[in-house]
Design a protein around this motif. Structure first.
Motif, short mmCIF file in Angstrom:
data_model
loop_
_atom_site.label_atom_id
_atom_site.label_comp_id
_atom_site.label_asym_id
_atom_site.label_seq_id
_atom_site.Cartn_x
_atom_site.Cartn_y
_atom_site.Cartn_z
N GLU A 37 0.59 180.39 -77.43
CA GLU A 37 1.43 179.23 -77.68
C GLU A 37 1.34 178.81 -79.14
OE1 GLU A 37 -0.16 179.28 -73.66
OE2 GLU A 37 -1.29 178.29 -75.24
N ARG A 59 5.57 178.07 -75.50
CA ARG A 59 5.55 179.51 -75.35
C ARG A 59 6.88 179.99 -74.82
NH1 ARG A 59 0.94 181.05 -71.54
NH2 ARG A 59 1.85 183.08 -71.74
N GLN A 60 7.05 181.28 -74.74
CA GLN A 60 8.32 181.83 -74.27
C GLN A 60 8.67 181.23 -72.92
OE1 GLN A 60 8.17 186.04 -73.63
NE2 GLN A 60 10.38 186.25 -73.54
N ARG A 61 9.72 180.44 -72.89
CA ARG A 61 10.20 179.80 -71.66
C ARG A 61 9.09 179.01 -70.95
NH1 ARG A 61 12.53 184.74 -72.12
NH2 ARG A 61 11.01 185.75 -70.83
N GLY A 62 8.29 178.28 -71.72
CA GLY A 62 7.23 177.51 -71.09
C GLY A 62 6.59 176.50 -72.01
N SER A 93 3.40 175.68 -67.78
CA SER A 93 4.29 176.58 -67.04
C SER A 93 4.70 177.73 -67.93
CB SER A 93 5.54 175.82 -66.58
OG SER A 93 6.30 175.42 -67.70
N GLY A 95 7.88 180.80 -67.96
CA GLY A 95 9.10 181.28 -67.33
C GLY A 95 9.02 182.76 -67.03
N GLN A 96 10.14 183.31 -66.58
CA GLN A 96 10.20 184.74 -66.28
C GLN A 96 9.98 185.55 -67.54
OE1 GLN A 96 14.20 184.74 -64.72
NE2 GLN A 96 13.43 185.06 -62.65
N GLY A 97 9.32 186.68 -67.39
CA GLY A 97 9.11 187.56 -68.52
C GLY A 97 7.79 188.30 -68.44
N TYR A 99 4.16 189.04 -70.33
CA TYR A 99 3.22 188.45 -71.28
C TYR A 99 2.05 189.40 -71.49
CZ TYR A 99 5.99 184.38 -70.28
OH TYR A 99 7.03 183.53 -70.13
N HIS A 111 9.51 184.89 -61.62
CA HIS A 111 9.99 183.52 -61.49
C HIS A 111 9.02 182.60 -62.23
CE1 HIS A 111 7.29 184.26 -58.08
NE2 HIS A 111 7.01 182.98 -58.13
N PRO A 112 9.39 181.37 -62.51
CA PRO A 112 8.49 180.47 -63.25
C PRO A 112 7.12 180.33 -62.57
CG PRO A 112 10.67 179.52 -63.10
CD PRO A 112 10.67 180.74 -62.20
#
Length: 163
Positions: A37, A59-62, A93, A95-97, A99, A111-112
């Motif tokens: 993050e 962070r990416q989608r979170g 949280s 998101g999708q992806g 890491y 999914h999240p």
């Protein structure tokens, strides 16, 4: 790799700490760039060596909120250089992806996901003389419980304005 990390941290802890020093500022706000993050941070000293740090990391989608209890000491007999270590926790949280993790065991979320776990920190902070700017470099081991359990570690770089 884990053995080398533990050995290095032990050497720094036992050889280079001077426990009889005070911190040069009472609070700070700044930016934190980490392995997972990037975000904003705030640090407040409650006495000469104990501080609380909060990080709001994106962070990416979170989003992740981290709270740390830190112990600070003069390092290498340089008054402007502090060694710190501590512990705390995080919640957030993702998101999708996919890491990446420290050990290469990538995590793919379809999914999240809720992120919840324990954190530690160990690092050095340098307060630039005659300025309100502090720069820190640290390692942040964490255990992720909600999507794990698994252990991970990330480097961190901080830039703070002190007052």
């Amino acid at each position: 790799m884990k053995k080398a990390t533990y050995t290095l941290l032990s050497l720094v802890f036992f050889l280079f700490i001077n426990k009889a020093s005070a911190q040069d500022y009472k609070s700070a706000v700044g930016l934190k760039f980490g392995g997972y993050e990037n975000g904003i941070s705030g640090k407040v000293f409650v006495d000469n060596s104990i501080a609380y740090e909060a990080i709001l990391g994106f962070r990416q989608r979170g989003l992740v909120v981290t709270g740390l209890y830190e112990i600070n000491h003069e390092a290498f007999n340089v008054p402007a250089l502090k060694f710190y270590y501590g512990f705390g926790g995080h919640i957030g949280s993702a998101g999708q992806g996919t890491y990446r993790t420290f050990n290469g065991d990538d995590r793919t979320y379809t999914h999240p996901q809720l992120l919840l776990g324990g954190d530690a920190t160990i690092g050095l902070e340098y307060l630039i003389p005659a300025s309100p700017i502090a720069i820190s470099l640290d390692l942040n081991p964490r255990i992720e419980l909600a999507t794990g359990p698994f252990f991970d570690i990330a480097p961190g770089l901080g830039l703070k304005y002190t007052f």
